[in-house]
Design an enzyme around this catalytic site. Structure first.
Site, PDB file in Angstrom:
ATOM      1  N   SER A 136      -4.649   3.045   4.329  1.00 11.88           N
ATOM      2  CA  SER A 136      -4.905   2.091   2.957  1.00 11.88           C
ATOM      3  C   SER A 136      -4.986   0.460   3.168  1.00 11.88           C
ATOM      4  O   SER A 136      -5.742  -0.104   2.584  1.00 11.88           O
ATOM      5  CB  SER A 136      -3.739   2.627   1.954  1.00 11.88           C
ATOM      6  OG  SER A 136      -3.855   1.987   0.706  1.00 11.88           O
ATOM      7  N   TYR A 185       6.071   8.408  -2.217  1.00  9.81           N
ATOM      8  CA  TYR A 185       4.621   8.707  -2.900  1.00  9.81           C
ATOM      9  C   TYR A 185       4.370  10.016  -2.948  1.00  9.81           C
ATOM     10  O   TYR A 185       4.019  10.382  -4.068  1.00  9.81           O
ATOM     11  CB  TYR A 185       3.859   7.779  -1.919  1.00  9.81           C
ATOM     12  CG  TYR A 185       2.410   7.908  -2.507  1.00  9.81           C
ATOM     13  CD1 TYR A 185       1.793   6.772  -3.022  1.00  9.81           C
ATOM     14  CD2 TYR A 185       1.622   8.879  -1.876  1.00  9.81           C
ATOM     15  CE1 TYR A 185       0.401   6.936  -3.375  1.00  9.81           C
ATOM     16  CE2 TYR A 185       0.230   9.019  -2.137  1.00  9.81           C
ATOM     17  CZ  TYR A 185      -0.418   7.829  -3.177  1.00  9.81           C
ATOM     18  OH  TYR A 185      -1.859   7.871  -3.405  1.00  9.81           O
ATOM     19  N   ARG A 190       5.826   5.569   1.482  1.00 12.84           N
ATOM     20  CA  ARG A 190       4.622   6.588   1.785  1.00 12.84           C
ATOM     21  C   ARG A 190       4.737   6.801   3.179  1.00 12.84           C
ATOM     22  O   ARG A 190       4.814   6.043   3.998  1.00 12.84           O
ATOM     23  CB  ARG A 190       3.494   5.682   1.264  1.00 12.84           C
ATOM     24  CG  ARG A 190       2.118   6.554   1.206  1.00 12.84           C
ATOM     25  CD  ARG A 190       1.084   5.572   0.695  1.00 12.84           C
ATOM     26  NE  ARG A 190      -0.127   6.631   0.620  1.00 12.84           N
ATOM     27  CZ  ARG A 190      -1.346   5.845   0.108  1.00 12.84           C
ATOM     28  NH1 ARG A 190      -1.597   4.665  -0.069  1.00 12.84           N
ATOM     29  NH2 ARG A 190      -2.141   7.014  -0.102  1.00 12.84           N
ATOM     30  N   HIS A 207       7.449  -7.381  -1.794  1.00 11.67           N
ATOM     31  CA  HIS A 207       6.968  -6.645  -0.629  1.00 11.67           C
ATOM     32  C   HIS A 207       8.210  -7.279   0.378  1.00 11.67           C
ATOM     33  O   HIS A 207       8.101  -7.078   1.569  1.00 11.67           O
ATOM     34  CB  HIS A 207       5.786  -7.052  -0.179  1.00 11.67           C
ATOM     35  CG  HIS A 207       4.754  -6.309  -0.929  1.00 11.67           C
ATOM     36  ND1 HIS A 207       4.756  -4.990  -1.321  1.00 11.67           N
ATOM     37  CD2 HIS A 207       3.382  -6.687  -1.194  1.00 11.67           C
ATOM     38  CE1 HIS A 207       3.570  -4.641  -2.335  1.00 11.67           C
ATOM     39  NE2 HIS A 207       3.005  -5.662  -1.943  1.00 11.67           N
ATOM     40  N   ARG A 260      -8.223   3.072  -4.593  1.00 14.92           N
ATOM     41  CA  ARG A 260      -9.318   3.590  -3.493  1.00 14.92           C
ATOM     42  C   ARG A 260      -9.574   4.779  -3.634  1.00 14.92           C
ATOM     43  O   ARG A 260     -10.458   5.452  -4.264  1.00 14.92           O
ATOM     44  CB  ARG A 260      -8.832   2.912  -2.139  1.00 14.92           C
ATOM     45  CG  ARG A 260      -9.833   3.070  -1.191  1.00 14.92           C
ATOM     46  CD  ARG A 260      -9.346   2.619   0.255  1.00 14.92           C
ATOM     47  NE  ARG A 260      -8.334   3.625   0.602  1.00 14.92           N
ATOM     48  CZ  ARG A 260      -8.469   4.521   1.279  1.00 14.92           C
ATOM     49  NH1 ARG A 260      -9.837   5.136   1.385  1.00 14.92           N
ATOM     50  NH2 ARG A 260      -7.307   5.342   1.573  1.00 14.92           N
ATOM     51  N   LYS A 261      -8.674   5.481  -3.259  1.00 13.65           N
ATOM     52  CA  LYS A 261      -8.644   7.147  -3.188  1.00 13.65           C
ATOM     53  C   LYS A 261      -7.456   7.792  -3.706  1.00 13.65           C
ATOM     54  O   LYS A 261      -7.472   8.841  -4.184  1.00 13.65           O
ATOM     55  CB  LYS A 261      -8.747   7.396  -1.686  1.00 13.65           C
ATOM     56  CG  LYS A 261      -9.627   8.833  -1.294  1.00 13.65           C
ATOM     57  CD  LYS A 261     -10.104   8.794   0.442  1.00 13.65           C
ATOM     58  CE  LYS A 261     -10.780  10.001   0.321  1.00 13.65           C
ATOM     59  NZ  LYS A 261     -10.968  10.164   2.021  1.00 13.65           N
ATOM     60  N   GLY A 262      -6.304   7.182  -3.602  1.00 14.91           N
ATOM     61  CA  GLY A 262      -5.071   7.720  -4.203  1.00 14.91           C
ATOM     62  C   GLY A 262      -4.644   9.281  -3.496  1.00 14.91           C
ATOM     63  O   GLY A 262      -4.017  10.074  -4.181  1.00 14.91           O
ATOM     64  N   LYS A 317       0.891  -1.286  -0.142  1.00 14.67           N
ATOM     65  CA  LYS A 317      -0.042  -0.098  -0.010  1.00 14.67           C
ATOM     66  C   LYS A 317       0.703   1.361   0.004  1.00 14.67           C
ATOM     67  O   LYS A 317       0.605   2.234   0.521  1.00 14.67           O
ATOM     68  CB  LYS A 317      -0.980   0.088   1.226  1.00 14.67           C
ATOM     69  CG  LYS A 317      -1.708  -1.439   1.537  1.00 14.67           C
ATOM     70  CD  LYS A 317      -2.263  -1.768   0.117  1.00 14.67           C
ATOM     71  CE  LYS A 317      -3.471  -1.155  -0.501  1.00 14.67           C
ATOM     72  NZ  LYS A 317      -3.877  -1.831  -1.685  1.00 14.67           N
TER      73      LYS A 317
HETATM   74  P1  A3P Z   1      -5.053   4.220  -1.096  1.00 12.51           P
HETATM   75  O1  A3P Z   1      -5.690   2.734  -0.535  1.00 12.51           O
HETATM   76  O2  A3P Z   1      -4.883   5.340   0.066  1.00 12.51           O
HETATM   77  O3  A3P Z   1      -6.181   4.826  -2.262  1.00 12.51           O
HETATM   78  P2  A3P Z   1      -0.061  -0.541  -3.949  1.00 12.51           P
HETATM   79  O4  A3P Z   1      -0.177  -0.333  -5.197  1.00 12.51           O
HETATM   80  O5  A3P Z   1       1.544  -0.574  -3.120  1.00 12.51           O
HETATM   81  O6  A3P Z   1      -0.788  -1.660  -3.339  1.00 12.51           O
HETATM   82  O7  A3P Z   1      -0.710   0.995  -3.117  1.00 12.51           O
HETATM   83  C1  A3P Z   1      -2.017   1.050  -3.165  1.00 12.51           C
HETATM   84  C2  A3P Z   1      -2.340   2.563  -2.879  1.00 12.51           C
HETATM   85  O8  A3P Z   1      -1.729   3.339  -4.035  1.00 12.51           O
HETATM   86  C3  A3P Z   1      -3.649   2.866  -2.865  1.00 12.51           C
HETATM   87  O9  A3P Z   1      -3.787   3.850  -1.936  1.00 12.51           O
HETATM   88  C4  A3P Z   1      -3.915   3.366  -4.423  1.00 12.51           C
HETATM   89  O10 A3P Z   1      -5.060   4.289  -4.520  1.00 12.51           O
HETATM   90  C5  A3P Z   1      -2.868   4.013  -4.514  1.00 12.51           C
HETATM   91  N1  A3P Z   1      -2.512   4.471  -5.885  1.00 12.51           N
HETATM   92  C6  A3P Z   1      -2.485   3.545  -7.118  1.00 12.51           C
HETATM   93  N2  A3P Z   1      -2.402   4.176  -8.176  1.00 12.51           N
HETATM   94  C7  A3P Z   1      -2.154   5.553  -7.958  1.00 12.51           C
HETATM   95  C8  A3P Z   1      -1.997   6.718  -8.791  1.00 12.51           C
HETATM   96  N3  A3P Z   1      -1.759   6.774 -10.001  1.00 12.51           N
HETATM   97  N4  A3P Z   1      -1.980   7.965  -7.992  1.00 12.51           N
HETATM   98  C9  A3P Z   1      -2.022   8.099  -6.650  1.00 12.51           C
HETATM   99  N5  A3P Z   1      -2.263   7.044  -5.822  1.00 12.51           N
HETATM  100  C10 A3P Z   1      -2.112   5.831  -6.659  1.00 12.51           C
END
Ligand code: A3P
Length: 283
Positions: free
Chosen positions: A119, A174, A111, A89, A240-242, A42
């Site tokens: 997240s 991030y 992050r 990971h 989800r929210k990004g 995440k």
């Molecule tokens: P949130 O749950 O806060 O939205 P991972 O890829 O390591 O699993 O991380 C997932 C997190 O990265 C999620 O956070 C996701 O929304 C966010 N994410 C994925 N693509 C993104 C993008 N293009 N820009 C910003 N955040 C992004």
């Protein structure tokens, strides 16, 4: 429930990483031109993968994480003839030693751990491969204790931070990507030794926006044998929210205090942690 999780070297893994595979990892055959995408879950792994796959115009393969699946996956990765982009990971101690000996290039994406925790909490709620969690408060306690999948965020970060001066490892934030993505893409391409124009950088950034990635994923079918995160093959759970700072919608002042005490205690000597604190005002 608990059958979803097993421990290896003291670290919780899901059953999607078989004990046999984990045991065999140290003998993994790395290649000099492998590129690792390393993260605690995440932290923006999918985002990073999306960018790298666009920086490389020659044929490269984004593989599944080395810790995903059973022992048969090793052969699958060995049989790939193209250059491999490998997400993982794993903490530094568990990384197959061959990657270290061959000094493979690696990205480590970080992050703000408060946002990572939030997240991950939602991931636990939405992802059937992870145990059920009663509430945010319960999850936060588990997170701080390192009793979540992939173990303690702090230990993971610190194991990699020890190698912050290794020339083959590039640390990315991030939050920096949210603030100025073109700058980070440029930095990544320089690190990889790939020449790209400003126009190409602009295109890469457009195609890697949260909205673009989220809407693309809605249209695709997930391939159970392929994934960027060993914890699921369903990419629909990822976007989800990004956002930066969603932790403020979850932490109570008391929880925030508890988190910061832990952060200060664990991260005392960490240079990069200062970047997280001062640059992004996580407090
Ligand atoms: P949130 O749950 O806060 O939205 P991972 O890829 O390591 O699993 O991380 C997932 C997190 O990265 C999620 O956070 C996701 O929304 C966010 N994410 C994925 N693509 C993104 C993008 N293009 N820009 C910003 N955040 C992004």
């Amino acid at each position: 429930q608990t059958a979803l999780i097993h421990r290896f070297n003291g670290i919780p893994f899901t059953t999607r990483s078989s004990p046999d595979l984990l045991k065999s990892l140290d003998a993994f055959d790395a290649r000099e031109d492998d590129i690792l995408l390393v993260s605690y879950p995440k932290s923006g792994t999918h985002w990073l993968a999306q960018i790298i796959m666009q920086i490389y115009t020659p044929k490269v393969t984004l593989t599944s994480p080395i810790e995903f699946g059973d022992i048969s996956r090793v052969e699958e990765l060995n049989n790939l003839s193209s250059k491999r982009i490998i997400p993982t990971h794993l903490d530094y101690n568990m990384l197959p030693s061959n990657f270290k000996v061959k000094q493979c290039k690696a990205f480590y994406i970080i992050r703000n751990p408060k946002d990572t925790a939030v997240s991950m909490y939602h991931y636990y709620r939405d992802n059937p491969n992870l145990p059920t969690i009663d509430s945010w408060t319960v999850f936060l306690e588990l997170f701080l204790r390192g009793d979540v999948v992939c173990g303690s965020w702090f230990d993971h970060f610190l194991s990699w931070e020890e190698h912050k001066n290794d020339r083959n490892i590039l640390f990315l934030f991030y939050e920096d990507m949210k603030k100025d993505l073109p700058k980070v893409v440029k930095k990544m391409s320089v690190f990889l030794g790939v020449n790209i124009s400003d126009r190409e950088i602009k295109e890469i950034c457009e195609k890697s926006s949260f909205t673009e990635m989220k809407s693309n994923v809605e249209k695709e079918n997930s391939d159970p044998n392929h994934t960027v995160c060993a914890l699921t093959s369903n990419r629909k759970l990822i976007f989800r929210k990004g956002a930066v700072g969603d932790w403020k919608n979850h932490f109570t002042p008391k929880e925030n205090k508890m988190f910061e005490e832990m952060f200060k205690k664990k991260m005392k000597l960490s240079e990069l942690a200062k970047h997280i604190i001062y640059e992004y005002h996580i407090q």
